[in-house]
Design a protein around this motif. Structure first.
Motif, PDB file in Angstrom:
ATOM      1  N   ARG A  14      23.132  -0.223 -29.490  1.00 48.28           N
ATOM      2  CA  ARG A  14      23.627   0.398 -28.250  1.00 48.28           C
ATOM      3  C   ARG A  14      23.448   1.919 -28.270  1.00 48.28           C
ATOM      4  O   ARG A  14      23.029   2.525 -27.281  1.00 48.28           O
ATOM      5  CB  ARG A  14      25.096   0.021 -28.047  1.00 48.28           C
ATOM      6  N   HIS A  16      28.518   1.608 -19.171  1.00 42.20           N
ATOM      7  CA  HIS A  16      29.873   1.168 -19.385  1.00 42.20           C
ATOM      8  C   HIS A  16      30.349   0.378 -18.156  1.00 42.20           C
ATOM      9  O   HIS A  16      31.026   0.940 -17.293  1.00 42.20           O
ATOM     10  CB  HIS A  16      30.732   2.402 -19.650  1.00 42.20           C
ATOM     11  N   HIS A  51      24.206   4.183 -16.695  1.00 41.40           N
ATOM     12  CA  HIS A  51      23.151   5.167 -16.929  1.00 41.40           C
ATOM     13  C   HIS A  51      21.880   4.559 -16.358  1.00 41.40           C
ATOM     14  O   HIS A  51      21.239   3.721 -17.000  1.00 41.40           O
ATOM     15  CB  HIS A  51      23.028   5.485 -18.416  1.00 41.40           C
ATOM     16  N   GLU A  89      30.134  10.782 -16.358  1.00 38.52           N
ATOM     17  CA  GLU A  89      30.733  11.248 -17.610  1.00 38.52           C
ATOM     18  C   GLU A  89      30.024  12.425 -18.262  1.00 38.52           C
ATOM     19  O   GLU A  89      30.564  13.006 -19.187  1.00 38.52           O
ATOM     20  CB  GLU A  89      30.865  10.089 -18.621  1.00 38.52           C
ATOM     21  N   HIS A  90      28.850  12.817 -17.818  1.00 36.29           N
ATOM     22  CA  HIS A  90      28.155  13.908 -18.507  1.00 36.29           C
ATOM     23  C   HIS A  90      28.455  15.276 -17.896  1.00 36.29           C
ATOM     24  O   HIS A  90      28.108  16.296 -18.474  1.00 36.29           O
ATOM     25  CB  HIS A  90      26.638  13.681 -18.505  1.00 36.29           C
TER      26      HIS A  90
END
Ligand SMILES: O=C(O)CC[C@@H](O)C(=O)O
Ligand SMILES: [Zn+2]
Length: 470
Positions: A332, A382, A389, A428-429
Motif C-alpha cells: 500500500r 482511504h 487519490h 489531506e495534502h
C-alpha cells in the motif's frame, strides 16, 4: 513575486540567532531543503536556519517581522503541494532540530513532542509506554510532527482515530511577531473561548509556527488483523465497508481501496513484493481491525466469509504473520513512489461523501479517457474517509513534459466532478502552492474572506510562508 535580495548584514543577524553551525548557506548543503518529493518544484534561498529551541524560533520571527523578511517553515520536507518550498528566495526555517519528546504521560495518555520529532519516533515513544499515537503515513520515517500538524495530515487509520487535528490537545506556537503562544494544555475540556489551537493546525505555517504539541495517546490494541480482499467494483467495496463498520464499529481502523493498476505499479516497482491474491481482480481492499479484546480474528473472518458468500468479495486473504501484514502495508505504501517510474502523474487528492465514491470514480474515468485517451487512472486511497487519490499516469510512451503541461486542464475536469458530488479538491495534502489559485475559485467566498482576515490579523506583514494557501 520575487523577494528582494537580503543584505549580508541582515543575513548575518539571522545567522547569529542560531549560530554559524546551524545556518546553512553552502549550495550543496542547502540543496535537500529546496526540492520536494515529486520534483515538481525547485526552490531557492540565501539561508536555511536550523533553530534548536522555541526561543530561537521566536527570535527569528521577531527579526523577520522587524525587517519584513519572509520565512518558509519546513519539517521533514515530505509535503506534496509545495507548501514547504521557498519559491521566491525566502529564508527557510527548518524545525528538525526541535526533536525532543519532552514528556510521555502514560496515566493521562498524552505525550509532548517538539515539532521536529520524526513521526516514527513518536510511535516508538508511545509504544514504550504501552500506548499508540495513531497517525500513520507512508512518510512516517521522515515526516515530522510539526509538518503533520501544520498540514493536518490524514493517513491510513483516520477512519477510526481521526485526522491530525483530532489527536492534539495543546500547542505551543510562535507567532509572526515573535510572541510565543504557550498552549501546551492536556485538557480535553477547556471551554474558555475561541478554538485557537485548530486555527494553527492545518494552516500550513501561514498563521504561526508550531514548535511543540500535546498529543493524545490511545491504549494499544490487544489484537490486530489485516486482510487483502479482491472485489469487482468500488460499489462492492462500499457495501463491504458498511457491513464491516456495522460488525466491527470503531475497531475497523483502516479500509483502503486500491485499483488493479495501483497494485500492478506497486508489485512492479516495489521492493520484491508479490500480489497477495492470485486474481487478478479489478479492485482490492486492504482492511484492518484493531481490537482491545481477543476478537479481531473472529470479527474479520466473519465479515469476510459473509461477504464472500453474498458475492460482495471474490477472494480474501488474512495476514498469517506479522511479516505478511507488513508486506500488505508495504504494498500500500509503495503505491505513491511507484507512480514515478511510470512517467508523468497528474494528482488529485480529493474527497467526496463516502457513498459517492463509486459514481465519482465512474465519472472521472470517463472524463479522463475523453480528455487524454490512454492516460492511466491510478485510483487508490482511504475509502472509509471518502478520500481517493485519483492520480493519472501518462499514456505508455507519451512525452512526459507534454503530458504534465496538461496538469491544470485535467485538474479542472476531475475537480468539476468532485465539486458536483459536494467534495473537496484537497482531502489531506493541503493547499500549499500547488492549489492556491484554484482554491480561490472553489472555496466559498465568505470562507475565503474569513481566511484572509485571519491571515492579515495574525501575520499583517505577510512574513509567514507567503504566497501559500491564500
Ligand atoms: O501519492 C499520492 O498521491 C498519495 C500519498 C498518500 O496520501 C497516500 O495515501 O499514500
Ligand atoms: Zn493518502
Amino acid at each position: 513575486m520575487t523577494a528582494a535580495p537580503l543584505s549580508d548584514d541582515l543575513l548575518a543577524r539571522f545567522r547569529a540567532i542560531v549560530g554559524d553551525k546551524h545556518a546553512v548557506s553552502g549550495e550543496a548543503d542547502k540543496a535537500p531543503y529546496l526540492v520536494e518529493e515529486r520534483g515538481l518544484y525547485q526552490g531557492r534561498t540565501p539561508l536555511v536556519l536550523r533553530p534548536g529551541s522555541t526561543d530561537e524560533v521566536a527570535a527569528i520571527c521577531k527579526l523577520a517581522s522587524e525587517t519584513r523578511t519572509p520565512l518558509v517553515p519546513q519539517g521533514g520536507n515530505t509535503g506534496l503541494v509545495g507548501g514547504q518550498i521557498p519559491h521566491h528566495g525566502e529564508i527557510v526555517i527548518s524545525l528538525r532540530r526541535l526533536d525532543k519528546i519532552r514528556e510521555v504521560d502514560a496515566a493521562s495518555s498524552t505525550m509532548i513532542c517538539e515539532a521536529g520529532v520524526i513521526l516514527a519516533n513518536a510511535h516508538t515513544a508511545a509504544e514504550q509506554a504501552d500506548r499508540i499515537f495513531p497517525l500513520w503515513l507512508g512518510s512516517e520515517g521522515s515526516c515530522t510532527i510539526g509538518g503533520n500538524l501544520s498540514t493536518n495530515a490524514g493517513g491510513i487509520a483516520a477512519l477510526s482515530y481521526g485526522i491530525a487535528r483530532d489527536l492534539v490537545l495543546g500547542l505551543e506556537v510562535v507567532l509572526a511577531d515573535g510572541r510565543i503562544l504557550r498552549g501546551l494544555s492536556k485538557l480535553k475540556k477547556d471551554n474558555t473561548g475561541y478554538d485557537l489551537r485548530n486555527l494553527f493546525i492545518g494552516s500550513e505555517g501561514t498563521l504561526g509556527i508550531i514548535t511543540a504539541a500535546v498529543l493524545k495517546l490511545l491504549p494499544k490494541p490487544r489484537t490486530v488483523e489485516t486482510a487483502f480482499v479482491g472485489l469487482a467494483s468500488p460499489q462492492a467495496a462500499l457495501s463491504l465497508l458498511n457491513r464491516a463498520q456495522a460488525a466491527a464499529g470503531a475497531t475497523l481502523t483502516s479500509f483502503e481501496l486500491i485499483s488493479d493498476v495501483a497494485v500492478s505499479f506497486a508489485v512492479k516497482h516495489g521492493p520484491s513484493l508479490r500480489a497477495p491474491l492470485v486474481g487478478p481482480y479489478r479492485w482490492y481492499v486492504l482492511m484492518e481491525i484493531s481490537s482491545p479484546r481477543e476478537d479481531a480474528r473472529t470479527l474479520i473472518e466473519d465479515i469476510l466469509s459473509a461477504a464472500m458468500e453474498d458475492g460482495l468479495a471474490d477472494d480474501a486473504v488474512i495476514a498469517a504473520s506479522l511479516e505478511q501484514r507488513k508486506m500488505f502495508w508495504t504494498l500500500r505504501e509503495v503505491i505513491s513512489p511507484a507512480q514515478k517510474p511510470e512517467g508523468g502523474s497528474i494528482k488529485h487528492d480529493v474527497s467526496v461523501p463516502v457513498a459517492a465514491v463509486p459514481t465519482f470514480l465512474t465519472d472521472a474515468d470517463a472524463a479522463v479517457a475523453k480528455l487524454i485517451p490512454g492516460a492511466r487512472a491510478v485510483a487508490f486511497g482511504h475509502l472509509g474517509d471518502g478520500n481517493i487519490h485519483y492520480n493519472v499516469s501518462q499514456p505508455v510512451g507519451a512525452d512526459k513534459a507534454a503530458y504534465l503541461a496538461r496538469w491544470h486542464e485535467m485538474n479542472e475536469v476531475v475537480h468539476a466532478i468532485v465539486l458536483k458530488h459536494g467534495g473537496s479538491i484537497s482531502a489531506e495534502h493541503g493547499i500549499g502552492f500547488l492549489k492556491r489559485d484554484e482554491l480561490a475559485h472553489v472555496k466559498d467566498p465568505v470562507a475565503l474572506d474569513l481566511m484572509r482576515t485571519l491571515k492579515r490579523t495574525l501575520d499583517p506583514l505577510d512574513i509567514l510562508n507567503p504566497g501559500k494557501v491564500v
